[in-house]
Design an enzyme around this catalytic site. Structure first.
Site, PDB file in Angstrom:
ATOM      1  N   ARG A  59      50.754  30.475  38.333  1.00 24.38           N
ATOM      2  CA  ARG A  59      49.875  31.624  38.628  1.00 24.38           C
ATOM      3  C   ARG A  59      49.150  31.431  39.971  1.00 24.38           C
ATOM      4  O   ARG A  59      49.407  32.146  40.928  1.00 24.38           O
ATOM      5  CB  ARG A  59      48.866  31.808  37.481  1.00 24.38           C
ATOM      6  CG  ARG A  59      48.068  33.083  37.539  1.00 24.38           C
ATOM      7  CD  ARG A  59      46.867  33.057  38.451  1.00 24.38           C
ATOM      8  NE  ARG A  59      45.896  32.027  38.123  1.00 24.38           N
ATOM      9  CZ  ARG A  59      44.884  31.689  38.896  1.00 24.38           C
ATOM     10  NH1 ARG A  59      44.703  32.288  40.056  1.00 24.38           N
ATOM     11  NH2 ARG A  59      44.049  30.717  38.554  1.00 24.38           N
ATOM     12  N   HIS A  73      37.936  23.584  38.514  1.00 21.81           N
ATOM     13  CA  HIS A  73      39.123  24.117  39.190  1.00 21.81           C
ATOM     14  C   HIS A  73      38.932  23.876  40.691  1.00 21.81           C
ATOM     15  O   HIS A  73      38.291  24.659  41.377  1.00 21.81           O
ATOM     16  CB  HIS A  73      39.187  25.610  38.854  1.00 21.81           C
ATOM     17  CG  HIS A  73      40.281  26.389  39.480  1.00 21.81           C
ATOM     18  ND1 HIS A  73      41.418  26.785  38.798  1.00 21.81           N
ATOM     19  CD2 HIS A  73      40.429  26.919  40.721  1.00 21.81           C
ATOM     20  CE1 HIS A  73      42.184  27.506  39.579  1.00 21.81           C
ATOM     21  NE2 HIS A  73      41.614  27.611  40.757  1.00 21.81           N
ATOM     22  N   HIS A 125      40.193  23.494  44.475  1.00 24.62           N
ATOM     23  CA  HIS A 125      41.182  23.606  45.547  1.00 24.62           C
ATOM     24  C   HIS A 125      40.933  22.417  46.472  1.00 24.62           C
ATOM     25  O   HIS A 125      39.823  21.882  46.531  1.00 24.62           O
ATOM     26  CB  HIS A 125      41.052  24.965  46.244  1.00 24.62           C
ATOM     27  CG  HIS A 125      41.628  26.074  45.396  1.00 24.62           C
ATOM     28  ND1 HIS A 125      42.891  26.581  45.598  1.00 24.62           N
ATOM     29  CD2 HIS A 125      41.131  26.712  44.309  1.00 24.62           C
ATOM     30  CE1 HIS A 125      43.133  27.511  44.683  1.00 24.62           C
ATOM     31  NE2 HIS A 125      42.084  27.614  43.882  1.00 24.62           N
ATOM     32  N   CYS A 183      43.671  31.665  46.841  1.00 26.33           N
ATOM     33  CA  CYS A 183      43.334  33.043  46.485  1.00 26.33           C
ATOM     34  C   CYS A 183      43.588  33.939  47.693  1.00 26.33           C
ATOM     35  O   CYS A 183      42.991  33.733  48.751  1.00 26.33           O
ATOM     36  CB  CYS A 183      41.867  33.119  46.047  1.00 26.33           C
ATOM     37  SG  CYS A 183      41.342  34.805  45.744  1.00 26.33           S
ATOM     38  N   ASN A 208      45.563  24.120  45.268  1.00 27.00           N
ATOM     39  CA  ASN A 208      44.787  23.385  44.254  1.00 27.00           C
ATOM     40  C   ASN A 208      45.127  21.907  44.373  1.00 27.00           C
ATOM     41  O   ASN A 208      46.177  21.530  44.888  1.00 27.00           O
ATOM     42  CB  ASN A 208      45.190  23.844  42.842  1.00 27.00           C
ATOM     43  CG  ASN A 208      44.758  25.251  42.538  1.00 27.00           C
ATOM     44  OD1 ASN A 208      45.322  26.204  43.056  1.00 27.00           O
ATOM     45  ND2 ASN A 208      43.763  25.392  41.709  1.00 27.00           N
TER      46      ASN A 208
HETATM   47  P1  HMG Z   1      41.800  48.828  41.545  1.00 24.52           P
HETATM   48  O1  HMG Z   1      42.722  49.380  42.573  1.00 24.52           O
HETATM   49  O2  HMG Z   1      40.321  48.886  41.791  1.00 24.52           O
HETATM   50  O3  HMG Z   1      42.098  49.485  40.132  1.00 24.52           O
HETATM   51  O4  HMG Z   1      42.242  47.336  41.278  1.00 24.52           O
HETATM   52  P2  HMG Z   1      41.650  50.888  39.558  1.00 24.52           P
HETATM   53  O5  HMG Z   1      41.047  50.593  38.233  1.00 24.52           O
HETATM   54  O6  HMG Z   1      40.859  51.672  40.565  1.00 24.52           O
HETATM   55  O7  HMG Z   1      43.063  51.621  39.371  1.00 24.52           O
HETATM   56  C1  HMG Z   1      43.878  51.998  40.459  1.00 24.52           C
HETATM   57  C2  HMG Z   1      45.327  52.045  40.009  1.00 24.52           C
HETATM   58  O8  HMG Z   1      45.751  50.721  39.703  1.00 24.52           O
HETATM   59  C3  HMG Z   1      45.552  52.860  38.734  1.00 24.52           C
HETATM   60  O9  HMG Z   1      46.855  53.427  38.818  1.00 24.52           O
HETATM   61  C4  HMG Z   1      45.546  51.823  37.655  1.00 24.52           C
HETATM   62  O10 HMG Z   1      46.272  52.193  36.509  1.00 24.52           O
HETATM   63  C5  HMG Z   1      46.235  50.665  38.358  1.00 24.52           C
HETATM   64  P3  HMG Z   1      47.065  54.981  39.202  1.00 24.52           P
HETATM   65  O11 HMG Z   1      46.269  55.731  38.156  1.00 24.52           O
HETATM   66  O12 HMG Z   1      46.489  55.119  40.596  1.00 24.52           O
HETATM   67  O13 HMG Z   1      48.552  55.146  39.136  1.00 24.52           O
HETATM   68  N1  HMG Z   1      45.842  49.353  37.806  1.00 24.52           N
HETATM   69  C6  HMG Z   1      46.709  48.398  37.408  1.00 24.52           C
HETATM   70  N2  HMG Z   1      48.057  48.329  37.411  1.00 24.52           N
HETATM   71  C7  HMG Z   1      48.620  47.195  36.911  1.00 24.52           C
HETATM   72  N3  HMG Z   1      47.904  46.154  36.442  1.00 24.52           N
HETATM   73  C8  HMG Z   1      46.566  46.179  36.428  1.00 24.52           C
HETATM   74  C9  HMG Z   1      45.918  47.348  36.938  1.00 24.52           C
HETATM   75  N4  HMG Z   1      44.617  47.696  37.070  1.00 24.52           N
HETATM   76  C10 HMG Z   1      44.587  48.906  37.601  1.00 24.52           C
HETATM   77  N5  HMG Z   1      45.883  45.143  35.948  1.00 24.52           N
HETATM   78  C11 HMG Z   1      42.233  45.193  40.217  1.00 24.52           C
HETATM   79  C12 HMG Z   1      41.475  46.478  40.431  1.00 24.52           C
HETATM   80  C13 HMG Z   1      41.290  44.190  39.585  1.00 24.52           C
HETATM   81  C14 HMG Z   1      43.422  45.436  39.291  1.00 24.52           C
HETATM   82  C15 HMG Z   1      42.747  44.697  41.570  1.00 24.52           C
HETATM   83  O14 HMG Z   1      41.637  44.526  42.362  1.00 24.52           O
HETATM   84  C16 HMG Z   1      43.512  43.429  41.461  1.00 24.52           C
HETATM   85  O15 HMG Z   1      44.647  43.406  41.040  1.00 24.52           O
HETATM   86  N6  HMG Z   1      42.873  42.325  41.847  1.00 24.52           N
HETATM   87  C17 HMG Z   1      43.457  41.016  41.668  1.00 24.52           C
HETATM   88  C18 HMG Z   1      43.190  40.134  42.787  1.00 24.52           C
HETATM   89  C19 HMG Z   1      43.791  38.805  42.486  1.00 24.52           C
HETATM   90  O16 HMG Z   1      44.796  38.665  41.800  1.00 24.52           O
HETATM   91  N7  HMG Z   1      43.173  37.753  43.034  1.00 24.52           N
HETATM   92  C20 HMG Z   1      43.636  36.384  42.836  1.00 24.52           C
HETATM   93  C21 HMG Z   1      43.329  35.861  41.476  1.00 24.52           C
HETATM   94  S1  HMG Z   1      41.685  35.245  41.307  1.00 24.52           S
HETATM   95  C22 HMG Z   1      41.784  33.612  41.929  1.00 24.52           C
HETATM   96  O17 HMG Z   1      42.781  33.227  42.461  1.00 24.52           O
HETATM   97  C23 HMG Z   1      40.632  32.670  41.732  1.00 24.52           C
HETATM   98  C24 HMG Z   1      40.897  31.650  40.630  1.00 24.52           C
HETATM   99  O18 HMG Z   1      42.050  30.885  40.899  1.00 24.52           O
HETATM  100  C25 HMG Z   1      39.679  30.703  40.506  1.00 24.52           C
HETATM  101  C26 HMG Z   1      39.245  30.097  41.835  1.00 24.52           C
HETATM  102  O19 HMG Z   1      40.078  29.512  42.545  1.00 24.52           O
HETATM  103  O20 HMG Z   1      38.049  30.232  42.113  1.00 24.52           O
HETATM  104  C27 HMG Z   1      41.089  32.356  39.281  1.00 24.52           C
HETATM  105 MG    MG Z   2      42.171  29.174  42.223  1.00 24.55          MG
END
Ligand code: HMG
Ligand code: MG
Length: 301
Positions: free
Chosen positions: A15, A207, A209, A240, A249
């Site tokens: 992931r 966690h 990095h 990220c 990481n």
């Molecule tokens: P958004 O664009 O604000 O979503 O995204 P929305 O609620 O406004 O919806 C817009 C459209 O997206 C809609 O479709 C929804 O249905 C669709 P439409 O009606 O326009 O056809 N939608 C989705 N489709 C599929 N899967 C979903 C989903 N949600 C809405 N889940 C959202 C909001 C949170 C989904 C977006 O901002 C996003 O995907 N963000 C993820 C960012 C990410 O993956 N970051 C990396 C992971 S975090 C990390 O790495 C840190 C960690 O490792 C810890 C650390 O290191 O600190 C965990």
């Molecule tokens: Mg991370």
């Protein structure tokens, strides 16, 4: 405090690793890597993420991948979930642990989630209720705990407040993220002193990095404070996409190697981990930061 006898490794490579790569691995290739990680007897693998495929295209086959896994009984399979839409996909995929996420800094939360922290909390609360109703385990990441690419230092009060709120929702495990690899041992010691005055160590994972090479030193510091759950990534992949400066990481094989040298049991097979790291290094076609992988390769060539 002395060192613990046992540690649980949370493998996040499939992931956290693949979300930050530009190279596309198809579903079969992802399965092959996960299978190699299974062979290492890891207790937990975060296999994918149900975020918006437009935001993280390399994980767009999340559901197909999860459904195609030939799951092992003694292994916990997890995935990242941002919201109710992701949760619906997670349930269809039938995994055990829902890993939610929020940031301790407002700017990073907004860039990562497209929401404020206050808007994100009720979403996590509802997802926790839904996950529990379906008998699933719950995990929540708090990102940028040791530094934010936008706001720099994050006040510890904010981290304590968020930890308390998330635990009050009934979340089983909180993983504190050093998203951009800014943590250092003195800071880890001070932040854990404050956290562990208020919350039990068995609810907290870390966690790290490894951007500045502090990952293992930070883990050693946390072990001495009583933490027994650590996230790590095969080969040291990770990062990220919404946190500039974030890199891999801490590598799982480096963590396991250190733990075994310290006499701490993980139940993880190091040679199998090296094999998995070698495999993913060849796939992403660049040199990864894992020290154990480098040492193994120079020994065998
Ligand atoms: P958004 O664009 O604000 O979503 O995204 P929305 O609620 O406004 O919806 C817009 C459209 O997206 C809609 O479709 C929804 O249905 C669709 P439409 O009606 O326009 O056809 N939608 C989705 N489709 C599929 N899967 C979903 C989903 N949600 C809405 N889940 C959202 C909001 C949170 C989904 C977006 O901002 C996003 O995907 N963000 C993820 C960012 C990410 O993956 N970051 C990396 C992971 S975090 C990390 O790495 C840190 C960690 O490792 C810890 C650390 O290191 O600190 C965990
Ligand atoms: Mg991370």
């Amino acid at each position: 405090m002395g060192l613990p006898k046992n540690v649980l490794i949370r493998e996040v490579g499939p992931r956290d690793g693949l979300q930050n790569e530009s190279v596309w691995l198809d579903t079969m290739e992802k399965r092959t890597w996960i299978h190699l990680l299974e062979e290492a007897h890891l207790p937990y693998i975060e296999v994918t993420s149900f975020v918006h495929p437009k935001w993280v295209p390399t994980l767009k086959d999340a559901k197909e991948l999860a459904q195609s896994l030939n799951k092992k009984e003694d292994l916990t399979y997890a995935a990242l979930i941002p919201n109710e839409k992701g949760l619906a996909h997670f349930f269809e995929a039938n995994l055990e642990v829902g890993a939610m996420f929020i940031s301790s800094s407002e700017t990073h939360n907004k860039k990562n989630m497209n929401r404020s922290i206050q808007e994100t909390l009720p979403v996590i609360k509802q997802m926790t209720t839904d996950l529990k109703a379906e008998g699933r385990q719950t995990r929540a990441y708090i990102s940028t705990v040791f530094g934010c690419p936008y706001e720099k230092q994050v006040p510890m009060d904010q981290v304590l407040r968020l930890t308390e709120q998330l635990l009050s929702f009934g979340i089983d495990e909180i993983s504190l993220g050093d998203t951009i690899g800014e943590a250092h041992p003195l800071q880890v010691e001070r932040r854990l002193d404050l956290l562990l005055e208020r919350f039990p160590a068995d609810k907290i994972a870390l966690h790290f990095h490894d951007t500045k090479g502090m990952g293992l030193a930070n883990i050693y510091t946390a072990l001495k404070a009583g933490i027994t759950m650590f996230d790590a990534s095969s080969g040291g992949l990770g990062g990220c996409p919404y946190a500039p400066g974030s890199s891999g990481n801490v590598a799982t094989e480096d963590v396991v190697h250190m733990l075994h040298k310290l006499g701490i049991e993980t139940n993880v097979d190091l040679p199998c981990l090296i094999k998995a790291a070698e495999w993913i290094e060849a796939k992403v076609d660049r040199t990864l930061q894992s020290h154990c992988l480098r040492a193994f390769q120079s020994h065998t060539t």
